[in-house]
Scaffold this active site. Structure first.
Site, PDB file in Angstrom:
ATOM      1  N   ILE A   1      15.299  28.535  12.724  1.00  0.00           N
ATOM      2  CA  ILE A   1      16.635  29.119  12.833  1.00  0.00           C
ATOM      3  C   ILE A   1      16.821  29.822  14.164  1.00  0.00           C
ATOM      4  O   ILE A   1      17.845  29.673  14.828  1.00  0.00           O
ATOM      5  CB  ILE A   1      16.894  30.082  11.666  1.00  0.00           C
ATOM      6  CG1 ILE A   1      16.692  29.348  10.332  1.00  0.00           C
ATOM      7  CG2 ILE A   1      18.298  30.651  11.744  1.00  0.00           C
ATOM      8  CD1 ILE A   1      17.564  28.134  10.148  1.00  0.00           C
ATOM      9  N   GLY A   2      15.862  30.597  14.569  1.00  0.00           N
ATOM     10  CA  GLY A   2      15.985  31.331  15.826  1.00  0.00           C
ATOM     11  C   GLY A   2      14.765  32.187  16.057  1.00  0.00           C
ATOM     12  O   GLY A   2      13.873  32.306  15.209  1.00  0.00           O
TER      13      GLY A   2
ATOM     14  N   GLY B   1      13.472  36.034  17.804  1.00  0.00           N
ATOM     15  CA  GLY B   1      13.887  37.352  18.250  1.00  0.00           C
ATOM     16  C   GLY B   1      12.761  38.087  18.936  1.00  0.00           C
ATOM     17  O   GLY B   1      11.747  37.498  19.339  1.00  0.00           O
ATOM     18  N   SER B   2      12.952  39.393  19.070  1.00  0.00           N
ATOM     19  CA  SER B   2      11.967  40.206  19.769  1.00  0.00           C
ATOM     20  C   SER B   2      10.677  40.349  18.978  1.00  0.00           C
ATOM     21  O   SER B   2       9.618  40.563  19.567  1.00  0.00           O
ATOM     22  CB  SER B   2      12.550  41.599  20.047  1.00  0.00           C
ATOM     23  OG  SER B   2      13.774  41.506  20.751  1.00  0.00           O
TER      24      SER B   2
ATOM     25  N   THR C   1       9.836  34.844  14.719  1.00  0.00           N
ATOM     26  CA  THR C   1      10.628  33.620  14.643  1.00  0.00           C
ATOM     27  C   THR C   1      11.020  33.380  13.197  1.00  0.00           C
ATOM     28  O   THR C   1      10.187  33.505  12.293  1.00  0.00           O
ATOM     29  CB  THR C   1       9.828  32.423  15.169  1.00  0.00           C
ATOM     30  OG1 THR C   1       9.364  32.716  16.494  1.00  0.00           O
ATOM     31  CG2 THR C   1      10.684  31.174  15.205  1.00  0.00           C
TER      32      THR C   1
ATOM     33  N   LYS D   1      10.215  34.841   8.130  1.00  0.00           N
ATOM     34  CA  LYS D   1      10.112  35.390   9.480  1.00  0.00           C
ATOM     35  C   LYS D   1       8.641  35.584   9.805  1.00  0.00           C
ATOM     36  O   LYS D   1       7.969  36.452   9.238  1.00  0.00           O
ATOM     37  CB  LYS D   1      10.865  36.715   9.605  1.00  0.00           C
ATOM     38  CG  LYS D   1      10.837  37.261  11.035  1.00  0.00           C
ATOM     39  CD  LYS D   1      11.820  38.390  11.237  1.00  0.00           C
ATOM     40  CE  LYS D   1      11.894  38.788  12.702  1.00  0.00           C
ATOM     41  NZ  LYS D   1      12.898  39.824  12.970  1.00  0.00           N
TER      42      LYS D   1
ATOM     43  N   ASP E   1      16.519  48.307  14.456  1.00  0.00           N
ATOM     44  CA  ASP E   1      17.065  47.165  15.199  1.00  0.00           C
ATOM     45  C   ASP E   1      18.417  46.780  14.610  1.00  0.00           C
ATOM     46  O   ASP E   1      18.672  45.608  14.321  1.00  0.00           O
ATOM     47  CB  ASP E   1      16.087  45.992  15.156  1.00  0.00           C
ATOM     48  CG  ASP E   1      16.444  44.911  16.173  1.00  0.00           C
ATOM     49  OD1 ASP E   1      17.198  45.219  17.122  1.00  0.00           O
ATOM     50  OD2 ASP E   1      15.977  43.770  16.027  1.00  0.00           O
TER      51      ASP E   1
END
Length: 647
Positions: A355-356, A358-359, A362, A375, A468
């Site tokens: 999906i994407g 981030g910091s 994944t 995640k 966040d």
């Protein structure tokens, strides 16, 4: 005859006669004596005639103030006669001793062998007691509401309201009370006994175990993990067969319902054989030696008393179908905590679409009993301190249940640390506002802000700081239902120096509070830092833009926001934005942390704003725009009429 004599005394009192007249042996009429054929003897005073000698029975006094009468047949031993009576009470003859009560002197008893012929004891009174050197502990049940996640030790199902033994920690449902084993092991006392192997007599007068058994038990305890060594950690040692104890003699003076266990009452006591204790402690260890008991002689138990007639195997047999592989290994109960039931095997989750990224990790779409979001965190080779901190935070995340919070479903630790949450079909708020450019009406934007504040208020009530908060972590699920994700996990969002956790600026630059950018405090993250990030989200909702769009340099944004030189341009707010919302955005974006409101105040302000919005009520005289289906079939010719002549 005593009743008849008492009746005569009652009659005599009515006529004013003295009771002493009727106290002698000649006080009864000869006619009455001849009629009943009975003459009182001096030896019968204060003694009821004993019929046990003519009925082939023995009266037996059992532990826990219980008693029974057993029938005797020729050729039966004491063991044969008392076996059933002991078994139904959860007792073992090998852990008990039988005595014959002697009338003179009173209170004296003579110990008998279990193989004694029972026929020679007909009419006698026997007493069964526990052996003096049997370590004995009794249950102490108390009703308890388990606020933390707990499971019944009998049916392994979720437990909210139930009972727990204050000594061994055994917990169970009310309807499982009939299956609770009668043995109670106080592990704190056992470990205290193991600390003093040289003492022969304990404080309570109980002889210590032999050195051989002490050494083996001490070796087993030394292999127990530290996390499981607390006063209530009790392994699943109740593997022996026990019958349900009879309810006779176990209730208090006020008889209680049979459907409710006795609270704060001592249950029928089960003597603890040291072999059972040794096996129980060995269950704590993951790598227990299979030959730990191979040196025990077969004819004597570790504590020195005679064993049952059936020889005890040196090594416990495995249950059929058990596998030595680690994935199928059943962990002992003493080693389990509630987080164990939330750990998901990596082989059970199937990852599909990425999906994407981030910091901090994944995100993948996966399959685990349905669609889930997985995640995988960016933590390479976590140290024991990191792993323990991660488990502690997972223990907090699994308690979150709210309509505006993504449902936490579990975590994985094999290969990589990962968390599993519910799958959200909708897009993120960031994608709606800045990619798809979805046009929301003002009341919809205000409702999104309200739901987000409601979810954040819940997290802060649970003492969870998001760290966040941004529009990328706000999802619109099935319409306009807000779901907040990626909250907590300070372990992953911090930098580690060895075994020490070092705070660092986390989150995206545009949503970071000035004090977080400066990092002047040891821990700049607070409820107010989440409020600032929420203020940026409000700015996105009310402008449709990202803040600082005129600055292209990332470092410049960090410098200017951290020093307080730059702040979002509130003049870009929509013209139809209510004034109360404009004030709320300005308050949330205050540069001084203490001046920002908290989410309870924010939520009440938005709810008050929603109630004050003008609503256009439908007029009662306005016709319905949705005509009935049958009106479409009306022919226009039916509406015409012939013109009537006018007279």
């Amino acid at each position: 005859m005593e009743h008849i004599q008492g009746a005569w005394k009652t009659i005599s009192n009515g006529f004013g006669l003295k009771d002493s007249v009727f106290d002698g042996p000649n006080c009864i009429s000869p006619t009455i004596v001849q009629q009943f054929g009975y003459q009182r003897r001096a030896s019968d005073d204060g003694k009821i005639s004993d019929t046990s000698k003519t009925s082939n029975t023995i009266r037996v006094f059992l532990p826990n103030k219980q008693r029974t009468v057993v029938n005797v047949r020729n050729g039966m031993t004491l063991h044969d006669c008392l076996m059933k009576a002991l078994k139904v009470r959860g007792l073992q003859p090998e852990c008990c001793a039988v005595f014959r009560l002697v009338t003179e002197p009173k209170g004296k008893k003579v110990r008998l062998d279990w193989n004694t012929d029972a026929a020679s004891l007909i009419g006698e009174e026997l007493q069964v007691d526990f052996l003096d050197h049997v370590p004995l502990t009794t249950h102490n049940f108390a009703r308890k509401t388990f606020l933390k996640l707990a499971f019944c030790d009998i049916c392994q199902k979720f437990l909210l309201n139930g009972f727990r033994c204050q000594t061994c920690g055994y917990k169970f449902h009310e309807h499982c009370s009939t299956k609770v084993p009668t043995m109670c092991v106080d592990w704190s006392n056992i470990r205290q006994l193991l600390l003093f192997p040289n003492s022969n007599i304990s404080d309570s007068g109980v002889p210590a175990l032999p050195p051989l058994t002490m050494r083996r038990m001490r070796e087993s305890v030394s292999r127990i993990p530290v996390s499981s060594q607390h006063r209530y950690s009790t392994p699943h040692v109740f593997t022996f067969n026990t019958s349900n104890p009879s309810s006779e003699g176990t209730l208090s003076q006020r008889q209680r319902s049979t459907s409710t266990p006795n609270v704060h009452m001592v249950s029928t006591t089960m003597p603890v054989d040291s072999r059972i204790i040794e096996d129980a402690i060995r269950n704590h260890s993951e790598s227990a030696s299979p030959s730990a008991l191979s040196g025990s002689p077969n004819n004597m138990s570790p504590t020195g008393w005679s064993q049952p007639k059936t020889p005890v195997p040196a090594q416990r047999e495995r249950a059929p179908g058990t596998n030595t592989q680690e994935k199928n290994k059943i962990r002992p109960r003493g080693q389990r905590d509630s987080s164990y039931y939330w750990e998901i095997e990596a082989s059970e989750v199937m990852l599909s679409t990425r999906i994407g990224s981030g910091s901090f990790g994944t995100v993948y779409k996966g399959k685990w009993h349905g669609d889930v979001a997985v995640k995988i965190l960016k933590v390479v080779d976590p140290t024991p301190e990191q792993f323990q901190a991660f488990r502690n935070e997972v223990a907090v995340l699994r308690k979150t249940r709210h309509v505006n919070i993504l449902l936490f479903m579990g975590y994985m630790t094999k290969d990589n640390l990962a968390i599993v949450t519910q799958w959200c079909e909708g897009s993120s708020l960031y994608k709606h506002l800045h990619v798809q450019e979805t046009k929301f009406q003002m009341f919809q934007l205000i409702d999104i802000a309200r739901q987000t504040a409601q979810g954040m208020d819940y997290l802060h009530a649970k003492n969870i700081i998001h760290r966040d908060m941004k529009s990328n972590n706000i999802f619109l699920h099935e319409g306009l239902t807000v779901k907040i994700g990626d909250f907590g996990l300070a372990t992953v969002k911090s930098r580690w120096s060895g075994s020490q956790q070092v705070e660092q600026p986390t989150g995206s630059i545009l949503w970071m509070a000035p004090e977080v950018i400066r990092m002047q405090d040891s821990n700049p993250f607070s409820f107010q830092s989440d409020v600032y990030s929420y203020g940026i989200v409000l700015y996105e909702l009310m402008t449709g833009e990202l803040p600082y769009s005129h600055i292209n340099n990332r470092d410049q944004i960090i410098f200017m926001v951290g020093r307080g030189y730059a702040s979002p341009d509130l003049s870009k707010l929509y013209k139809n934005c209510p004034k109360a919302m404009k004030r709320l955005v300005a308050d949330c974006l205050k540069k001084v942390r203490e001046e920002r409101p908290l989410f309870p105040q924010i939520l009440s302000s938005i709810e008050l704003l929603q109630h004050s919005l003008p609503k256009i009520n439908r007029s009662a005289s306005e016709p319905s725009l949705h005509r009935a289906s049958h009106t479409e079939d009306i022919n226009s010719c039916t509406l015409t009429s012939t013109r009537l002549p006018v007279f």
